[in-house]
Design a protein around this motif. Structure first.
Motif, PDB file in Angstrom:
ATOM      1  N   SER A 224      39.371  40.173  39.145  1.00  0.00           N
ATOM      2  CA  SER A 224      40.816  40.878  39.302  1.00  0.00           C
ATOM      3  C   SER A 224      41.360  40.807  37.940  1.00  0.00           C
ATOM      4  O   SER A 224      42.144  41.535  37.627  1.00  0.00           O
ATOM      5  N   ARG A 225      41.162  39.871  37.175  1.00  0.00           N
ATOM      6  CA  ARG A 225      41.642  40.062  35.645  1.00  0.00           C
ATOM      7  C   ARG A 225      41.153  41.088  35.003  1.00  0.00           C
ATOM      8  O   ARG A 225      42.135  42.042  34.446  1.00  0.00           O
ATOM      9  N   LEU A 226      40.034  41.579  34.986  1.00  0.00           N
ATOM     10  CA  LEU A 226      39.455  42.906  34.439  1.00  0.00           C
ATOM     11  C   LEU A 226      39.795  44.104  35.014  1.00  0.00           C
ATOM     12  O   LEU A 226      39.890  45.169  34.599  1.00  0.00           O
ATOM     13  N   GLY A 227      40.082  43.944  36.650  1.00  0.00           N
ATOM     14  CA  GLY A 227      40.492  45.221  37.100  1.00  0.00           C
ATOM     15  C   GLY A 227      42.054  45.417  36.605  1.00  0.00           C
ATOM     16  O   GLY A 227      42.401  46.677  36.461  1.00  0.00           O
ATOM     17  N   ARG A 228      42.741  44.587  36.304  1.00  0.00           N
ATOM     18  CA  ARG A 228      44.226  44.760  35.954  1.00  0.00           C
ATOM     19  C   ARG A 228      44.239  45.471  34.674  1.00  0.00           C
ATOM     20  O   ARG A 228      44.781  46.203  34.334  1.00  0.00           O
ATOM     21  N   SER A 229      43.354  44.731  33.681  1.00  0.00           N
ATOM     22  CA  SER A 229      43.225  45.493  32.402  1.00  0.00           C
ATOM     23  C   SER A 229      42.657  46.845  32.342  1.00  0.00           C
ATOM     24  O   SER A 229      43.156  47.590  31.837  1.00  0.00           O
ATOM     25  N   LEU A 230      41.791  47.202  33.566  1.00  0.00           N
ATOM     26  CA  LEU A 230      41.190  48.358  33.498  1.00  0.00           C
ATOM     27  C   LEU A 230      42.193  49.301  33.875  1.00  0.00           C
ATOM     28  O   LEU A 230      42.483  50.537  33.620  1.00  0.00           O
ATOM     29  N   ALA A 231      43.159  48.800  34.823  1.00  0.00           N
ATOM     30  CA  ALA A 231      44.177  49.674  35.465  1.00  0.00           C
ATOM     31  C   ALA A 231      45.245  50.287  34.291  1.00  0.00           C
ATOM     32  O   ALA A 231      45.789  51.144  34.391  1.00  0.00           O
TER      33      ALA A 231
ATOM     34  N   MET B 205      35.737  41.044  44.754  1.00  0.00           N
ATOM     35  CA  MET B 205      37.000  41.076  44.413  1.00  0.00           C
ATOM     36  C   MET B 205      37.544  39.984  45.240  1.00  0.00           C
ATOM     37  O   MET B 205      38.865  39.711  44.756  1.00  0.00           O
ATOM     38  N   GLY B 206      37.158  39.174  46.042  1.00  0.00           N
ATOM     39  CA  GLY B 206      37.649  38.188  46.827  1.00  0.00           C
ATOM     40  C   GLY B 206      38.453  38.865  48.094  1.00  0.00           C
ATOM     41  O   GLY B 206      39.129  37.821  48.619  1.00  0.00           O
TER      42      GLY B 206
END
Length: 136
Positions: free
Chosen positions: A90-97, A28-29
């Motif tokens: 991060s991008r996919l995490g936001r989409s999943l959220a 995740m950085g």
């Protein structure tokens, strides 16, 4: 700096939880190459585990080539695990959220969401589809 947590009810050994959290932070950085991991003493104080548990986790990460222990200095990140860059995670995490929010609004509980995710992952796995006579 990473902040650890250990769930005694998860069924996952505490050392493996620490390993997974470091790997996740790298993906995740949240941890970068060159960053120092907390000392064994700091982790023990934070999550109340045996020092050998932390040492085992750090040795596991070192064997994987992700970190390096430097005598008298601490343990430092050498590289990230293979895979997409942190920006993709991060991008996919936001989409999943957003999806989780919609699922909760629709009345799904955590267990229902986990089941749906498992079924979806299995359905999209070519090896599983091939065993069931389906095409990917």
């Amino acid at each position: 700096m990473i902040s650890f947590r250990v769930d005694g009810r998860s069924g996952v050994p505490p050392y493996l939880q620490l390993v997974q959290q470091v790997r996740q932070a790298l993906r995740m950085g949240l941890l970068e190459v060159g960053d120092q991991l907390p000392t064994v003493r700091e982790v023990v104080a934070e999550v109340a585990v045996n020092p050998n548990t932390v040492l085992k986790a750090y040795r596991d990460l070192e064997r994987a080539g992700l970190v390096e222990a430097r005598a008298g200095q601490g343990t430092f990140v050498l590289r990230r695990p293979a895979g997409p860059p942190p920006t993709t995670h991060s991008r996919l995490g936001r989409s999943l959220a957003r999806w989780v929010y919609e699922a909760r609004e629709a009345g799904l509980d955590d267990e229902s969401m986990e089941s749906l995710l498992r079924v979806t992952l299995q359905a999209s796995d070519p090896a599983v589809s091939d065993r069931h006579g389906e095409t990917a």
